[in-house]
Design a protein around this motif. Structure first.
Motif, PDB file in Angstrom:
ATOM      1  N   GLU A 244     109.212  16.760  38.197  1.00  0.00           N
ATOM      2  CA  GLU A 244     109.643  18.121  38.561  1.00  0.00           C
ATOM      3  C   GLU A 244     111.007  18.096  39.224  1.00  0.00           C
TER       4      GLU A 244
ATOM      5  N   ASP B 216     113.782  17.339  36.701  1.00  0.00           N
ATOM      6  CA  ASP B 216     114.075  18.423  35.767  1.00  0.00           C
ATOM      7  C   ASP B 216     115.351  19.166  36.148  1.00  0.00           C
TER       8      ASP B 216
ATOM      9  N   PRO C 238     119.461  16.572  34.919  1.00  0.00           N
ATOM     10  CA  PRO C 238     119.306  15.933  33.603  1.00  0.00           C
ATOM     11  C   PRO C 238     119.970  14.559  33.482  1.00  0.00           C
TER      12      PRO C 238
ATOM     13  N   THR D 267     117.571  12.104  34.897  1.00  0.00           N
ATOM     14  CA  THR D 267     116.447  11.967  33.963  1.00  0.00           C
ATOM     15  C   THR D 267     116.839  11.085  32.786  1.00  0.00           C
TER      16      THR D 267
END
Length: 89
Positions: free
Chosen positions: A55, A58, A61, A64
């Motif tokens: 979470e 998110d 990016p 991630t």
């Protein structure tokens, strides 16, 4: 990707590439919230901790993507070279 891979991937990026957190606007400040969330879940399952990390990621990016690329590299099979084995031509 398993919960353990998410957790390990996040920690690896944090340790080996901390600059990426600085480059993402607001990520450094948001780490305190993530830390508090994870601390609240220390007695919970890896699934809940991994969910909190996902979470949080998110919103960032680039972080991630870095985690995913690290995990992908680790999952690729590496050739095994036995001691004394001649390389194949």
């Amino acid at each position: 990707m398993t919960d353990e891979e998410v957790i390990a991937g996040f920690l690896e990026v944090f340790e080996k590439n901390p600059q990426i957190f600085v480059e993402q606007a607001g990520a450094v400040d948001a780490l305190k919230n993530l830390s508090n969330t994870i601390s609240d879940r220390t007695d919970k399952s890896n699934e809940e901790v991994a969910h909190a990390i996902v979470e949080w990621c998110d919103k960032y990016p680039a972080i991630t993507n870095e985690i995913n690329s690290n995990i992908s590299r680790k999952l690729e099979p590496k050739p095994i070279k036995k001691e004394g084995q001649e390389p194949m031509l």
